[in-house]
Design an enzyme around this catalytic site. Structure first.
Site: not given
Length: 571
Positions: A126, A128-129, A153, A186-187, A256-257, A302
């Protein structure tokens, strides 16, 4: 701190207890460990130890009887070391795990039936970002959210790929792994610390510094850093993480991010962080100690971005752009500590792409981005892809300054010699469609300019995906599958898009099961996962819709260019 080789070091601050009775150990002598996956099985917690040190943990659906597909772990830099897997559940697939100099399916990699041929996708698992996008010494780095162990995910890890030309990508081993104490990865973003403000430099190369969110299994989100002194091939986690602890500034644990960059006028680093429904701005002199400065509470969500662009190419007239996960954006001013909006909330991205991020240190001064392209590939051991690389520009319109997005000019290098088709000043009808029916390649770069005459509705059909335009409504009309299997499983979407001098411009990139559309110079964009048509029987056509009082609708094709594309996997 301790540095491992092909993976990032994990600072084990708190090691959960796990059973020592279920384990497999390998004295590493080959490049890969192959692991069988069965989606009918429940995820089980697997701890990874290297020469006795726990380096990460993951939740994996180890196969029992059935095997849906195989995933792999690149252990090429662990040769001579002992890698041990500690399992929480006994299943027969544990005994099927093996090491080899090939991963299962390697002989057919990038030749699979639905593998994107124009867009980067990961070999397995998988995605994603996009994360950590930065340029250094001839390489564009794309890190990304990745679950290496299944197409759902979870196990958020930073995957890693590099490119020298923004077209062809080389997938590298995972860069940042889940931490047994602070959580999954995470991102975030990455920079080259040219001035060594962090003090992380060892040797001649400036450090690459990654800033990311540690997510403690949905209990707490905190911001951490890591650094690399070998062009991103290996990282070391900062031993004083997190550098920004969870604060719940706006009463929410959503923090986050982080996206960060060097702000030259103030000679400091700037970081923008998703903070509940706001974006918060921090500054730092050394990448370790951060000071909160301000927040923009406009309802963003986000994956924040903040960057400066010239208006109409004029370097003496620049504006700042702040945007969020779905392509909503504000244009305004920024003094290094506070962003002041000068527009209402705007949006350029209509659908299908989220979490875009731009490159730091792009060598040609362009503001380039890649987004997460939402796409499934049925019966494939990988899920989702990324957009083609895109360039942002600010342009003046009748309604003020707006953000425009277009595919990078390098796409022309993928045009197949002798496989371009051109049409000028022809009406939509049998003649042009007869010629279009001869195009059977499902990998296309299309540039079209339509001019209305008396047709109320016209458009283009790309292998079953119809992009129509309603002249009375000034709307793009798209019939989109909402995930069901019946005739009622479609939504009709109508984003507002006024014509320009009675004309509609479309630029389209067609790949396996995906379509990217840039409308009217890129003021509107969307990404679509087209599962309706069969790539083996590809069809392309234009259409006009008749009505009771208009039996002969006419739409002029001012210009239509169709370029068949080479695969990015065949250099």
């Amino acid at each position: 701190m301790k540095k491992l080789f092909s993976f990032m070091v994990i600072a084990v601050l708190a090691m959960p207890l796990f059973s020592q009775s279920l384990e497999r150990s390998f004295q590493i002598k080959n490049k890969y460990i192959n692991i069988p996956i069965d989606h009918a099985e429940q995820r089980q917690r697997v701890h990874f130890t290297l020469d006795g040190d726990v380096i990460t943990l993951n939740d994996i659906r180890i196969a029992n009887q059935n095997i849906d597909y195989w995933v792999f772990l690149d252990v090429s830099n662990f040769k001579g070391k002992k890698l041990t897997f500690n399992f929480s559940e006994k299943v027969s697939g544990i005994d099927k795990i093996y090491q080899s100099n090939k991963f299962v399916g390697e002989d057919k990699i990038y030749e699979e039936n639905l593998r994107p041929q124009v867009h980067f996708s990961t070999k397995r698992g998988w995605t994603n970002d996009p994360n950590g996008m930065v340029y250094y010494k001839g390489e564009y780095h794309l890190f990304y959210q990745h679950n290496p162990y299944e197409i759902i995910w979870g196990n958020m890890t930073w995957g890693h790929a590099v490119s020298k030309d923004l077209l062809h990508w080389e997938e590298l081993p995972s860069a940042i792994l889940p931490d047994t104490g602070l959580g999954t990865i995470f991102s975030g973003s990455a920079v080259i610390d040219h001035k060594n403000t962090s003090g992380f430099k060892k040797g001649k190369e400036p450090p690459m510094v990654a800033f990311f969110t540690h997510d403690m299994w949905n209990k707490k989100q905190q911001q951490s850093i890591a650094y690399s002194n070998d062009r991103g091939r290996t990282f070391t986690v900062y031993d004083k993480n997190p550098v920004i602890p969870a604060e719940r500034r706006f009463g929410s644990g959503h923090e986050r991010d982080p996206k960060f960059f060097w702000y030259a006028p103030g000679k400091h680093w700037v970081m923008i962080l998703h903070d509940a429904l706001a974006y918060s701005i921090f500054t730092s002199k050394n990448l370790k100690d951060w000071e909160y400065q301000s927040s923009v509470d406009e309802g963003f969500w986000e994956c924040p971005e903040l960057f400066e662009l010239p208006v109409d190419g004029n370097d003496k007239n620049k504006k700042w752009v702040m945007y969020g996960v779905w392509g909503t954006y504000l244009i305004g001013s920024f003094d290094g500590k506070k962003f002041v909006p000068e527009t209402e909330m705007l949006r350029y991205n209509f659908d299908g792409m989220t979490a875009a991020q731009t490159f730091n240190d792009e060598p040609n001064g362009r503001r380039l981005q890649i987004g997460w392209g939402h796409a499934v590939f049925p019966d494939s051991p990988f899920r989702h892809t990324f957009t083609f690389v895109q360039e942002y520009k600010l342009k003046t319109t009748r309604n003020g300054v707006r953000l425009f997005i277009n595919p990078i000019k390098e796409i022309e290098k993928l045009h197949k010699p002798g496989k371009s088709h051109s049409f000028k000043n022809q009406h939509i009808g049998y003649e042009i469609n007869d010629e279009l029916s001869k195009i059977k390649s499902p990998f296309l770069h299309i540039k079209a300019k339509f001019e209305i005459e008396n047709a109320h509705h016209f458009g283009i059909d790309i292998n079953g995906y119809k992009i129509g335009y309603s002249v009375p409504r000034n709307q793009i009309v798209i019939r989109r599958n909402n995930g069901g299997n019946s005739q009622n499983s479609y939504d009709t979407i109508r984003p507002f898009l006024p014509l320009q001098n009675k004309q509609l411009d479309l630029e389209i990139i067609v790949d396996n099961t995906t379509v990217e559309v840039y409308a009217n110079g890129g003021i509107l964009y969307w990404f679509y996962n087209n599962l309706e048509g069969d790539p083996d029987t590809f069809q392309l056509s234009l259409f006009n819709n008749k009505s009771g009082l208009n039996e002969d609708p006419k739409t002029l094709v001012k210009n239509l260019e169709i370029h068949e594309l080479k695969s990015i996997w065949n250099k």
